[in-house]
Enzyme design. Structure first.
Site, PDB file in Angstrom:
ATOM      1  N   GLY A  46       0.839  -1.192   0.000  1.00  0.00           N
ATOM      2  CA  GLY A  46       0.000   0.000   0.000  1.00  0.00           C
ATOM      3  C   GLY A  46       0.875   1.242   0.000  1.00  0.00           C
ATOM      4  N   GLN A  51       2.654  10.177   1.824  1.00  0.00           N
ATOM      5  CA  GLN A  51       3.979   9.557   1.976  1.00  0.00           C
ATOM      6  C   GLN A  51       4.927   9.971   0.845  1.00  0.00           C
ATOM      7  OE1 GLN A  51       2.156   5.441   2.559  1.00  0.00           O
ATOM      8  NE2 GLN A  51       3.950   5.279   3.859  1.00  0.00           N
ATOM      9  N   CYS A  95       5.477  -0.187   7.692  1.00  0.00           N
ATOM     10  CA  CYS A  95       5.142   1.057   7.009  1.00  0.00           C
ATOM     11  C   CYS A  95       6.360   1.482   6.197  1.00  0.00           C
ATOM     12  CB  CYS A  95       4.789   2.147   8.030  1.00  0.00           C
ATOM     13  SG  CYS A  95       4.330   3.722   7.290  1.00  0.00           S
ATOM     14  N   LEU A  96       6.130   1.882   4.965  1.00  0.00           N
ATOM     15  CA  LEU A  96       7.261   2.286   4.128  1.00  0.00           C
ATOM     16  C   LEU A  96       7.892   3.577   4.644  1.00  0.00           C
ATOM     17  CD1 LEU A  96       5.793   1.380   0.608  1.00  0.00           C
ATOM     18  CD2 LEU A  96       7.414   0.066   2.002  1.00  0.00           C
ATOM     19  N   HIS A 137      -4.920   1.140   7.267  1.00  0.00           N
ATOM     20  CA  HIS A 137      -3.593   1.746   7.471  1.00  0.00           C
ATOM     21  C   HIS A 137      -3.405   2.920   6.500  1.00  0.00           C
ATOM     22  CE1 HIS A 137       0.973   1.151   8.028  1.00  0.00           C
ATOM     23  NE2 HIS A 137       0.897   1.965   6.995  1.00  0.00           N
ATOM     24  N   GLU A 138      -3.817   2.716   5.237  1.00  0.00           N
ATOM     25  CA  GLU A 138      -3.624   3.778   4.229  1.00  0.00           C
ATOM     26  C   GLU A 138      -4.547   4.966   4.492  1.00  0.00           C
ATOM     27  OE1 GLU A 138      -1.038   3.553   2.640  1.00  0.00           O
ATOM     28  OE2 GLU A 138      -0.700   1.432   3.001  1.00  0.00           O
ATOM     29  N   HIS A 141      -3.175   7.191   7.019  1.00  0.00           N
ATOM     30  CA  HIS A 141      -2.156   8.125   6.506  1.00  0.00           C
ATOM     31  C   HIS A 141      -2.805   9.426   6.029  1.00  0.00           C
ATOM     32  CE1 HIS A 141       1.770   6.209   6.602  1.00  0.00           C
ATOM     33  NE2 HIS A 141       1.318   5.099   6.038  1.00  0.00           N
TER      34      HIS A 141
HETATM   35  O1  K1U Z   1       1.507   2.453   3.898  1.00  0.00           O
HETATM   36  C1  K1U Z   1       2.598   1.907   3.877  1.00  0.00           C
HETATM   37  O2  K1U Z   1       3.537   2.422   4.444  1.00  0.00           O
HETATM   38  C2  K1U Z   1       2.769   0.599   3.157  1.00  0.00           C
HETATM   39  C3  K1U Z   1       2.726  -0.592   4.093  1.00  0.00           C
HETATM   40  C4  K1U Z   1       1.304  -1.087   4.146  1.00  0.00           C
HETATM   41  C5  K1U Z   1       0.928  -2.048   5.232  1.00  0.00           C
HETATM   42  C6  K1U Z   1       1.723  -3.098   5.604  1.00  0.00           C
HETATM   43  C7  K1U Z   1       1.327  -3.986   6.598  1.00  0.00           C
HETATM   44  C8  K1U Z   1       0.120  -3.807   7.203  1.00  0.00           C
HETATM   45  C9  K1U Z   1      -0.663  -2.757   6.852  1.00  0.00           C
HETATM   46  C10 K1U Z   1      -0.275  -1.880   5.858  1.00  0.00           C
HETATM   47  C11 K1U Z   1       3.667  -1.650   3.536  1.00  0.00           C
HETATM   48  O3  K1U Z   1       3.485  -2.128   2.470  1.00  0.00           O
HETATM   49  S1  K1U Z   1       5.016  -2.116   4.523  1.00  0.00           S
HETATM   50  C12 K1U Z   1       5.776  -3.422   3.574  1.00  0.00           C
HETATM   51  C13 K1U Z   1       5.025  -4.704   3.639  1.00  0.00           C
HETATM   52  O4  K1U Z   1       4.204  -4.884   4.515  1.00  0.00           O
HETATM   53  C14 K1U Z   1       5.261  -5.772   2.650  1.00  0.00           C
HETATM   54  C15 K1U Z   1       6.231  -5.665   1.715  1.00  0.00           C
HETATM   55  C16 K1U Z   1       6.432  -6.686   0.789  1.00  0.00           C
HETATM   56  C17 K1U Z   1       5.662  -7.806   0.815  1.00  0.00           C
HETATM   57  C18 K1U Z   1       4.681  -7.926   1.759  1.00  0.00           C
HETATM   58  C19 K1U Z   1       4.474  -6.903   2.688  1.00  0.00           C
HETATM   59 ZN    ZN Z   2       2.331   3.306   6.209  1.00  0.00          ZN
END
Ligand code: K1U
Ligand code: ZN
Length: 175
Positions: A46, A51, A95-96, A137-138, A141
């Protein structure tokens, strides 16, 4: 392909409430395309426009898992949660904007969401599992909220200090 830099926590731009999108025009479509490129490249499941330093209510999500899974990107403009389930689920979120740090967050297990798509059509769907977690989560944000805001203060401070250290190191390396 255009990748946009992702803002890292702590940053006041991640704490602001994003503005609703008026018209779905080519600028919005280009932003959505760049956000999907940036999300898949990270990689992530996401990404929200704040972001990437755009204070507008746009998110992208794709929670299909596994190497063989077909991509299933969803672009949500002005997303709103219409209804949340009483039942909850716990997921170890990342979270990225807070890379490599994870923590359990409890949220409603299922949500009904309304949004506008890239053609300007209003859509509604029911989400559960990881999709429900990620969409919430998004949308958080867009309201200036991070998953660490759900944690106990001590754990949140610990993660924020780790991020401050990481940002100092990154700044030193790029100087
Ligand atoms: O919003 C963001 O920062 C993105 C975030 C979204 C998210 C992750 C986990 C739970 C809720 C929302 C991410 O994508 S973090 C990276 C991640 O979870 C992931 C990366 C590669 C493969 C699988 C997961
Ligand atoms: Zn996030």
């Amino acid at each position: 392909m255009t990748l946009r830099p992702i803002i890292l926590h702590p940053d006041p731009r991640l704490k602001k409430v994003a503005t609703p999108v008026g018209e779905v025009d080519d600028t919005v479509r280009k932003l959505a395309e760049d956000m999907l490129d940036t999300m898949y490249d990270a990689p992530g499941i996401g990404l929200a426009a704040p972001q990437v330093n755009v204070l507008q209510r746009i998110v992208v999500v794709d929670c299909e898992k596994g190497e063989d899974a077909e991509p299933n990107p969803i672009v949500m403009i002005n997303p709103e949660i219409l209804q949340s389930s009483e039942s909850t689920s716990v997921y170890e979120e990342g979270c990225l904007s807070i890379p490599d740090l994870f923590a359990d967050v409890t949220r409603p297990a299922e949500v009904d969401v309304r949004w506008t798509d890239l053609e300007g059509a209003v859509r509604e769907a029911h989400f559960d599992g990881l999709w429900a977690t990620c969409v919430q989560h998004e949308i958080d944000h867009l309201d200036g909220k991070l998953f660490i805001d759900y944690l106990k203060p001590l754990k949140r401070q610990m993660m924020t200090r780790k991020m401050q250290k990481l940002k100092r190191e990154l700044a030193r390396k790029s100087a």
